[in-house]
Design a protein around this motif. Structure first.
Motif: not given
Length: 384
Positions: A39-44, A54-62, A66-75
Motif C-alpha cells: 500500500l502506498s500514498l503515491r503511484r508508480g 494498492l493506493y490510498l485515494p488521497r495522494t496530496d496528504t496522508l 478519505e484515507n482513514r476510511e479506505y484503510v479501515e474498510t480494506l483491513c
C-alpha cells in the motif's frame, strides 16, 4: 497471516534502501506462507507482479478522512492481520496508530533510520551558503537559532516516539542501540513491544562472481543534501585525485542535489567523476575497489553490506550507532571520525595506494535470511 506493507512511495526492489529492504522482507515472508500486499500514498510505474499494489485515494496528504476510511474498510474487507508501516521514521507513524485507525489488525512500526537522525551532529545538518551577501546572512541567522531548532527537534522526536509507543502493537528497530535511543527519548512503552531486527542482505556473498577489480571508487544513494552530504565526497576527491590520476569516481543515484553537485564538481575542476544516474548497482560493485559513504546520519545502510558482498571496501563516517556493528574492524572497512574530510581523504588515499585486499565478510552472516526471518516470524506471531 495477511500482511500489508505501507510506504509513501511504491515498494520496489531497485528503489531506495527502505523500499528495497521492505520488498526483500515481503518476498521472504511470502515464501514462508504469508499473504502480502503493498500500500502506498503515491503511484508508480513498472510494478513487479509479485504482490498486489494498492493506493490510498488521497495522494496530496496522508492524514485525512478519505484515507482513514479506505484503510479501515480494506483491513475489514480483506481480513488484514497486520499492517507493517515502513514509513514509521517519518510522520506516517501518527496516521498508522490505534489512536487514529479503528482496525483489528495489529500495527508494526518499522524504524529504518537512526532514531536520533542527526541530533548528535545537529550543526552538521546546517546548510551553509556564503556565495552571496544575502545567502551569507541567511546562513548566519540559521546558525544563531540552531540551539532553539535543536530543542524543537528533540521535543518533536520525543513526542513522536511516545505517540508511536501508544499507537503501535510492536516497534521494530534495526539495532538494539536504536531501541535504547528510543527508550531514552520516550521512556518505557505504554503499549508497544520493541524488537531489534536488521535488514536482509540484498546479495548473497557466495553468489557473487569473482572478477578483476578496477581503480574505481563508488557512491550509491540518493543525491540529497541532508543527510547524504555527497558534496563532502567531492571535496575528498579533490584532495586524493592528484595522487591517483588513473582512478575514477562513480556516483550512482539521482535526486534534487544532482545539478548542484555537478556544478560543484565543475567548480572544483574535478576529473574522472561520473554521474551515472539511477543504475543497477551490481556491475559497479563488481568493478569498484572502494565504496564511500559521507552521510551525516544513516540507519543500517544496505549499500555497506552490498559492497562487502562484492569484495568492495566500505569507507564511512562513524556518525550512526549501527556503524560499528556493520564495520567492526579495519579488515571489514574503515570508519572515520565525523566529519573530518582530512582523515577521510587519508584513509581513502591509503586504500587507493596499495593493492586491493578484499574485505572480511564474516559480519554478513547476521544479515542472512536464516538469521533475520526467524526474528520477523517471532515478531509476527507474538500476541500484542
Amino acid at each position: 497471516m495477511n500482511l500489508i506493507f505501507y510506504f509513501d512511495h511504491p515498494i520496489l526492489p531497485h528503489a531506495g534502501g527502505t523500499e528495497r529492504a521492505a520488498y526483500l522482507l515481503a518476498e521472504a515472508l511470502s515464501r514462508h506462507g504469508h499473504r502480502v500486499s503493498f500500500l502506498s500514498l503515491r503511484r508508480g510505474d513498472s510494478l513487479p507482479a509479485s504482490a498486489p499494489y494498492l493506493y490510498l485515494p488521497r495522494t496530496d496528504t496522508l492524514s485525512c478522512a478519505e484515507n482513514r476510511e479506505y484503510v479501515e474498510t480494506l483491513c475489514a474487507g480483506q481480513g488484514i492481520d497486520c499492517i507493517i508501516n515502513c514509513g514509521a521514521n517519518q510522520d506516517d507513524s501518527f496516521f498508522f496508530s490505534h489512536e487514529r485507525l479503528s482496525v483489528q489488525a495489529s500495527i508494526i512500526s518499522w524504524i529504518s533510520f537512526d532514531v536520533r537522525t542527526g541530533l548528535d551532529y545537529f550543526s552538521a545538518l546546517l546548510r551553509k551558503d556564503f556565495s552571496t551577501w544575502g545567502n551569507a546572512v541567511k546562513t548566519l541567522l540559521r546558525r544563531a537559532i540552531l540551539p532553539y531548532r535543536k530543542y524543537q527537534a528533540v521535543s518533536a522526536k520525543r513526542k513522536k516516539y511516545r505517540d508511536m509507543f501508544r499507537g503501535s502493537d510492536k516497534v521494530v528497530f534495526l539495532s538494539s542501540r536504536y531501541a535504547q535511543d528510543a527508550l531514552q527519548l520516550a521512556g518505557t512503552p505504554e503499549r508497544a513491544r520493541l524488537y531489534s531486527i536488521p535488514n536482509l542482505l540484498t546479495y548473497e556473498p557466495a553468489e557473487t562472481v569473482p572478477c578483476r577489480k578496477e581503480n574505481a571508487v563508488l557512491y550509491v544513494g540518493r543525491l540529497v543534501d541532508s543527510p547524504k552530504k555527497v558534496d563532502r565526497l567531492l571535496h575528498v576527491w579533490k584532495r586524493v585525485r592528484p595522487r591517483h590520476p588513473d582512478w575514477s569516481l562513480y556516483l550512482l543515484g539521482d535526486g534534487p542535489e544532482r545539478a548542484a553537485l555537478e556544478r560543484l564538481a565543475a567548480r572544483l575542476k574535478l576529473e574522472n567523476v561520473h554521474f551515472e544516474g539511477v543504475q543497477d548497482p551490481a556491475p559497479y560493485y563488481r568493478k569498484a575497489r572502494i565504496l564511500c559513504l559521507t552521510s551525516t546520519h544513516e540507519g543500517m545502510p544496505m549499500v555497506i553490506n552490498e559492497a562487502l558482498s562484492h569484495g568492495c571496501v566500505p569507507v564511512a563516517f562513524n556518525s550512526f550507532h549501527a556503524a560499528a556493528e556493520m564495520l567492526p574492524d579495519r579488515e571489514t572497512g574503515r570508519l572515520i571520525p565525523p566529519f573530518s574530510l582530512r582523515l577521510f581523504a587519508r584513509e581513502l588515499d591509503e586504500l587507493m595506494s596499495g593493492p586491493h585486499v578484499p574485505p572480511r565478510t564474516d559480519v554478513l552472516t547476521r544479515y542472512q535470511p536464516e538469521k533475520v526471518i526467524p526474528q520477523w516470524l517471532e515478531c509476527l506471531q507474538e500476541q500484542p
